[in-house]
Design a protein around this motif. Sequence first.
Motif, PDB file in Angstrom:
ATOM      1  N   PHE A   1       9.125   9.245 -14.890  1.00  0.00           N
ATOM      2  CA  PHE A   1       9.833   9.291 -16.167  1.00  0.00           C
ATOM      3  C   PHE A   1      11.024  10.250 -16.101  1.00  0.00           C
ATOM      4  O   PHE A   1      12.100   9.956 -16.625  1.00  0.00           O
ATOM      5  N   GLU A   2      10.824  11.409 -15.478  1.00  0.00           N
ATOM      6  CA  GLU A   2      11.923  12.368 -15.354  1.00  0.00           C
ATOM      7  C   GLU A   2      13.077  11.756 -14.562  1.00  0.00           C
ATOM      8  O   GLU A   2      14.249  11.911 -14.929  1.00  0.00           O
ATOM      9  N   LEU A   3      12.761  11.075 -13.468  1.00  0.00           N
ATOM     10  CA  LEU A   3      13.804  10.430 -12.675  1.00  0.00           C
ATOM     11  C   LEU A   3      14.565   9.406 -13.506  1.00  0.00           C
ATOM     12  O   LEU A   3      15.804   9.370 -13.484  1.00  0.00           O
ATOM     13  N   ILE A   4      13.838   8.566 -14.234  1.00  0.00           N
ATOM     14  CA  ILE A   4      14.495   7.542 -15.050  1.00  0.00           C
ATOM     15  C   ILE A   4      15.457   8.186 -16.043  1.00  0.00           C
ATOM     16  O   ILE A   4      16.613   7.748 -16.198  1.00  0.00           O
ATOM     17  N   LEU A   5      15.029   9.246 -16.715  1.00  0.00           N
ATOM     18  CA  LEU A   5      15.885   9.907 -17.691  1.00  0.00           C
ATOM     19  C   LEU A   5      17.091  10.560 -17.034  1.00  0.00           C
ATOM     20  O   LEU A   5      18.214  10.493 -17.559  1.00  0.00           O
ATOM     21  N   ARG A   6      16.880  11.206 -15.889  1.00  0.00           N
ATOM     22  CA  ARG A   6      18.013  11.837 -15.193  1.00  0.00           C
ATOM     23  C   ARG A   6      19.024  10.790 -14.728  1.00  0.00           C
ATOM     24  O   ARG A   6      20.223  11.082 -14.629  1.00  0.00           O
TER      25      ARG A   6
ATOM     26  N   PRO B   1       0.796  -1.236   0.000  1.00  0.00           N
ATOM     27  CA  PRO B   1       0.000   0.000   0.000  1.00  0.00           C
ATOM     28  C   PRO B   1       0.828   1.286   0.000  1.00  0.00           C
ATOM     29  O   PRO B   1       0.274   2.361  -0.177  1.00  0.00           O
ATOM     30  N   ALA B   2       2.152   1.190   0.240  1.00  0.00           N
ATOM     31  CA  ALA B   2       2.933   2.395   0.519  1.00  0.00           C
ATOM     32  C   ALA B   2       2.917   3.388  -0.643  1.00  0.00           C
ATOM     33  O   ALA B   2       2.426   4.520  -0.518  1.00  0.00           O
ATOM     34  N   LEU B   3       3.455   2.984  -1.802  1.00  0.00           N
ATOM     35  CA  LEU B   3       3.515   3.905  -2.940  1.00  0.00           C
ATOM     36  C   LEU B   3       2.119   4.244  -3.448  1.00  0.00           C
ATOM     37  O   LEU B   3       1.826   5.396  -3.770  1.00  0.00           O
ATOM     38  N   THR B   4       1.248   3.247  -3.490  1.00  0.00           N
ATOM     39  CA  THR B   4      -0.103   3.465  -3.993  1.00  0.00           C
ATOM     40  C   THR B   4      -0.859   4.485  -3.148  1.00  0.00           C
ATOM     41  O   THR B   4      -1.486   5.413  -3.681  1.00  0.00           O
ATOM     42  N   GLY B   5      -0.785   4.323  -1.843  1.00  0.00           N
ATOM     43  CA  GLY B   5      -1.473   5.267  -0.962  1.00  0.00           C
ATOM     44  C   GLY B   5      -0.906   6.664  -1.057  1.00  0.00           C
ATOM     45  O   GLY B   5      -1.649   7.648  -1.089  1.00  0.00           O
ATOM     46  N   TRP B   6       0.416   6.754  -1.128  1.00  0.00           N
ATOM     47  CA  TRP B   6       1.071   8.073  -1.255  1.00  0.00           C
ATOM     48  C   TRP B   6       0.683   8.746  -2.569  1.00  0.00           C
ATOM     49  O   TRP B   6       0.393   9.942  -2.598  1.00  0.00           O
ATOM     50  N   ALA B   7       0.656   7.959  -3.671  1.00  0.00           N
ATOM     51  CA  ALA B   7       0.312   8.534  -4.972  1.00  0.00           C
ATOM     52  C   ALA B   7      -1.134   9.022  -5.001  1.00  0.00           C
ATOM     53  O   ALA B   7      -1.435  10.049  -5.617  1.00  0.00           O
ATOM     54  N   ARG B   8      -2.033   8.293  -4.329  1.00  0.00           N
ATOM     55  CA  ARG B   8      -3.426   8.749  -4.263  1.00  0.00           C
ATOM     56  C   ARG B   8      -3.512  10.086  -3.526  1.00  0.00           C
ATOM     57  O   ARG B   8      -4.251  10.987  -3.934  1.00  0.00           O
ATOM     58  N   GLU B   9      -2.758  10.203  -2.453  1.00  0.00           N
ATOM     59  CA  GLU B   9      -2.786  11.436  -1.659  1.00  0.00           C
ATOM     60  C   GLU B   9      -2.203  12.611  -2.435  1.00  0.00           C
ATOM     61  O   GLU B   9      -2.747  13.722  -2.406  1.00  0.00           O
ATOM     62  N   LYS B  10      -1.098  12.380  -3.135  1.00  0.00           N
ATOM     63  CA  LYS B  10      -0.380  13.471  -3.794  1.00  0.00           C
ATOM     64  C   LYS B  10      -0.900  13.787  -5.196  1.00  0.00           C
ATOM     65  O   LYS B  10      -0.873  14.941  -5.627  1.00  0.00           O
ATOM     66  N   PHE B  11      -1.335  12.756  -5.921  1.00  0.00           N
ATOM     67  CA  PHE B  11      -1.686  12.949  -7.337  1.00  0.00           C
ATOM     68  C   PHE B  11      -3.099  12.494  -7.692  1.00  0.00           C
ATOM     69  O   PHE B  11      -3.529  12.684  -8.823  1.00  0.00           O
ATOM     70  N   GLY B  12      -3.763  11.846  -6.775  1.00  0.00           N
ATOM     71  CA  GLY B  12      -5.066  11.287  -7.087  1.00  0.00           C
ATOM     72  C   GLY B  12      -4.986   9.897  -7.672  1.00  0.00           C
ATOM     73  O   GLY B  12      -5.984   9.363  -8.166  1.00  0.00           O
ATOM     74  N   GLY B  13      -3.822   9.282  -7.641  1.00  0.00           N
ATOM     75  CA  GLY B  13      -3.648   7.933  -8.153  1.00  0.00           C
ATOM     76  C   GLY B  13      -2.371   7.790  -8.952  1.00  0.00           C
ATOM     77  O   GLY B  13      -1.585   8.748  -9.086  1.00  0.00           O
ATOM     78  N   LEU B  14      -2.152   6.603  -9.493  1.00  0.00           N
ATOM     79  CA  LEU B  14      -0.968   6.349 -10.323  1.00  0.00           C
ATOM     80  C   LEU B  14      -1.291   6.777 -11.753  1.00  0.00           C
ATOM     81  O   LEU B  14      -1.405   5.971 -12.672  1.00  0.00           O
ATOM     82  N   ASN B  15      -1.435   8.079 -11.913  1.00  0.00           N
ATOM     83  CA  ASN B  15      -1.856   8.681 -13.174  1.00  0.00           C
ATOM     84  C   ASN B  15      -0.663   9.341 -13.875  1.00  0.00           C
ATOM     85  O   ASN B  15       0.484   9.194 -13.451  1.00  0.00           O
ATOM     86  N   HIS B  16      -0.951  10.091 -14.941  1.00  0.00           N
ATOM     87  CA  HIS B  16       0.157  10.658 -15.709  1.00  0.00           C
ATOM     88  C   HIS B  16       0.915  11.724 -14.940  1.00  0.00           C
ATOM     89  O   HIS B  16       2.105  11.939 -15.192  1.00  0.00           O
ATOM     90  N   GLN B  17       0.265  12.400 -13.967  1.00  0.00           N
ATOM     91  CA  GLN B  17       1.005  13.361 -13.149  1.00  0.00           C
ATOM     92  C   GLN B  17       2.052  12.646 -12.301  1.00  0.00           C
ATOM     93  O   GLN B  17       3.178  13.125 -12.151  1.00  0.00           O
ATOM     94  N   PHE B  18       1.681  11.490 -11.754  1.00  0.00           N
ATOM     95  CA  PHE B  18       2.628  10.688 -10.989  1.00  0.00           C
ATOM     96  C   PHE B  18       3.740  10.164 -11.899  1.00  0.00           C
ATOM     97  O   PHE B  18       4.935  10.288 -11.592  1.00  0.00           O
ATOM     98  N   TYR B  19       3.362   9.587 -13.024  1.00  0.00           N
ATOM     99  CA  TYR B  19       4.367   8.974 -13.893  1.00  0.00           C
ATOM    100  C   TYR B  19       5.285  10.003 -14.540  1.00  0.00           C
ATOM    101  O   TYR B  19       6.433   9.677 -14.894  1.00  0.00           O
TER     102      TYR B  19
END
Length: 377
Positions: free
Chosen positions: A216-221, A194-212
């Motif tokens: 994606f930026e982290l992966i590229l950096r 539940p850790a990442l999923t719950g945090w993403a819901r709180e911060k972004f509303g879910g594992l949506n494109h704002q989260f990703y």
Amino acid sequence: MSKKIFSLLTVLFCVFVVRAQIVTGSPNSFSISNASIIVEKSNPELVMIAAGLLQKDIEAVTGKKIPLLNSIENVKGNVIIIGTISHSDLLKQLNKKKKIVTDKLTNTWEASYVKSITSPYKNIDHALIITGSDRRGVAYGVFELSKQIGVSPWYWWADVPVIKKSDLFIDLKTDIIDAPKIKYRGIFLNDEAPALTGWAREKFGGLNHQFYEKVFELILRLKGNYLWPAMWGNAFNDDDTLNPVLADKYGIVMGTSHHEPMLRAQQEWKRYGKGKWDYNVNEEVLKDFWKKGIENMGTHESILTVGMRGDGDMPMSRETATDLLERIVKDQREIITEVTGKPADKTPQLWALYKEVQDYYDKGMRVPDDVTLLLCD
């Protein structure tokens, strides 16, 4: 032909070794805090994104927001020119004049080329050229500069502080060509609930494109290019239709986990599947389900997991049903050929030798040589 083999853990980045310095304190240098960034609109969207992030990074370090322009017309002083050779008229001109030599970029994968030039154009004193063999190669060159000016790839995810400086200087002798030693390098968001999923819901509303977008930026950096997305109760392509669109913009190669064949999440089967997840009794329904995954892929860069495990990360059968699994892989490759209109070996594929699947390999099952074997620790 020997098989390509790599091991995917939670994170795999150990591939670039840029030893040469771009940023220096030496008198033999030029300032970039009063320079302009030039990136022509003809460049791929990822190149435009990287240039915009560089502008923000320089501002984070110096407090100065330098101009980000699409043309060098009427520009004076120092510039940072960013682009791919194939899309940038400015870089084509420099290449023709032998100001830059791009021969080593030909037919290379994700190579970066960073070079300082004096007086490349009228009214331009110094230029830092950031180019590459493709869109990701250019982005990696940009993010190497960001790292050297003091912006960590983890500045957002781990709150790594940015060290403030009044000015930044580029070494006039900069001349770097670098490329990855491993072709695919990425992250698997594994056991995320539940850790990442719950945090993403709180911060972004879910594992949506704002989260990703942040992922994606982290992966590229980190100079990566590949993602297995979150899959515990989540379906990357189905939860937010902008997820795959954004992945393509950011140049991220998408895959699915070890028990999610043909770019279809387990959750998609739960939502849309009919009958049993059993090839012996439900072959045609499963073929149609997988075909839709390849149709959804379109032209987006992907690595297709092939094979089959049981529903819910379980063995497909009590026995090592080699004949059945070989038939499944054969049928999946026929679907790939049918939908893409290209031979199956032109679309990257992966067979994950995880848990009981390792037994199939140990007992002699093989897949075509173009399929990457993923060895799991």
